[in-house]
Write a protein that holds these residues in place. Structure first.
Motif, PDB file in Angstrom:
ATOM      1  N   ALA A   1      92.614 130.156  -0.452  1.00 25.09           N
ATOM      2  CA  ALA A   1      92.448 131.542  -0.009  1.00 25.09           C
ATOM      3  C   ALA A   1      92.357 131.665   1.514  1.00 25.09           C
ATOM      4  O   ALA A   1      92.708 132.702   2.077  1.00 25.09           O
ATOM      5  CB  ALA A   1      91.213 132.169  -0.654  1.00 25.09           C
ATOM      6  N   SER A   2      91.920 130.613   2.184  1.00 24.54           N
ATOM      7  CA  SER A   2      91.863 130.625   3.651  1.00 24.54           C
ATOM      8  C   SER A   2      93.254 130.837   4.223  1.00 24.54           C
ATOM      9  O   SER A   2      93.442 131.600   5.176  1.00 24.54           O
ATOM     10  CB  SER A   2      91.300 129.301   4.179  1.00 24.54           C
ATOM     11  N   PHE A   3      94.237 130.170   3.624  1.00 27.31           N
ATOM     12  CA  PHE A   3      95.610 130.250   4.117  1.00 27.31           C
ATOM     13  C   PHE A   3      96.246 131.602   3.796  1.00 27.31           C
ATOM     14  O   PHE A   3      97.099 132.080   4.542  1.00 27.31           O
ATOM     15  CB  PHE A   3      96.443 129.107   3.552  1.00 27.31           C
ATOM     16  N   ALA A   4      95.814 132.221   2.725  1.00 28.00           N
ATOM     17  CA  ALA A   4      96.302 133.567   2.398  1.00 28.00           C
ATOM     18  C   ALA A   4      95.642 134.612   3.289  1.00 28.00           C
ATOM     19  O   ALA A   4      96.239 135.653   3.582  1.00 28.00           O
ATOM     20  CB  ALA A   4      96.030 133.879   0.932  1.00 28.00           C
ATOM     21  N   ALA A   5      94.427 134.348   3.731  1.00 26.55           N
ATOM     22  CA  ALA A   5      93.680 135.314   4.545  1.00 26.55           C
ATOM     23  C   ALA A   5      94.141 135.352   5.997  1.00 26.55           C
ATOM     24  O   ALA A   5      94.148 136.425   6.625  1.00 26.55           O
ATOM     25  CB  ALA A   5      92.189 135.000   4.488  1.00 26.55           C
ATOM     26  N   VAL A   6      94.522 134.215   6.564  1.00 22.15           N
ATOM     27  CA  VAL A   6      94.880 134.159   7.993  1.00 22.15           C
ATOM     28  C   VAL A   6      95.949 135.187   8.362  1.00 22.15           C
ATOM     29  O   VAL A   6      95.785 135.893   9.368  1.00 22.15           O
ATOM     30  CB  VAL A   6      95.266 132.722   8.410  1.00 22.15           C
ATOM     31  N   PRO A   7      97.030 135.343   7.621  1.00 27.97           N
ATOM     32  CA  PRO A   7      98.009 136.368   8.015  1.00 27.97           C
ATOM     33  C   PRO A   7      97.419 137.781   8.043  1.00 27.97           C
ATOM     34  O   PRO A   7      97.820 138.598   8.888  1.00 27.97           O
ATOM     35  CB  PRO A   7      99.100 136.252   6.942  1.00 27.97           C
ATOM     36  N   HIS A   8      96.457 138.066   7.187  1.00 30.96           N
ATOM     37  CA  HIS A   8      95.824 139.389   7.184  1.00 30.96           C
ATOM     38  C   HIS A   8      94.921 139.563   8.403  1.00 30.96           C
ATOM     39  O   HIS A   8      94.865 140.651   8.984  1.00 30.96           O
ATOM     40  CB  HIS A   8      95.057 139.617   5.887  1.00 30.96           C
TER      41      HIS A   8
END
Length: 170
Positions: A58-65
């Motif tokens: 989820a960290s990697f999904a959150a960074v673009p946001h």
């Protein structure tokens, strides 16, 4: 970038389990909240997604946001908008963490946006935490992970002067 409405969030993990609770926190970043102390949503985002130096799918999904919210008003962003993606990238490399294939392109594209966003955000900003976070974000985006980590540690002006003294004595 993974939609905040995607059911995929419930398949992603963070420090406390499934990440279905992360999208509402990421939506709140559009308001450019402060990260001072235990301010939300930053406190929970840091705790769940960059817990004690660990990173998760989820960290990697959150960074673009985080980077997308930053891009909406770079001059209003506080240090965490730069610190968070830099720290996730530093931890990814240190842990040799694998990014889920479906998240990798958006994650790396977000990192590549950071240097230009730093240039937009920096004018008139000289707080040590902000400068360290912004500079570390650039270093992390450019693949200089060790340098980025050192820079984050240097946000204390006293420590920076101490290190300069150490370097002079070498």
């Amino acid at each position: 970038m993974l939609s905040l409405e995607s059911a995929r969030w419930s398949e992603l993990e963070h420090a406390y389990g499934h990440a279905s609770d992360i999208p509402p926190l990421l939506r709140r970043l559009r308001d450019m909240p402060s990260s001072i102390g235990e301010s939300e949503p930053w406190f929970t985002l840091w705790s769940a997604l960059a817990h004690q130096g660990d990173v998760y799918s989820a960290s990697f999904a959150a960074v673009p946001h985080v980077v997308d919210a930053l891009a909406s008003a770079p001059a209003k962003a506080d240090a965490s908008f730069f610190h968070f993606p830099a720290w996730v990238e530093i931890c990814r490399v240190k842990q040799e963490a694998q990014i889920p294939t479906d998240l990798a392109a958006a994650y790396f594209a977000a990192l590549q946006r950071l240097p230009a966003l730093v240039a937009e955000a920096v004018p008139g900003r000289n707080e040590p935490d902000f400068v360290a976070s912004a500079t570390a974000a650039v270093a992390a985006a450019l693949g200089q992970h060790a340098m980025a980590e050192v820079i984050l540690q240097m946000s204390s002006p006293g420590l920076a002067l101490e290190i300069l003294g150490w370097l002079d004595d070498r």
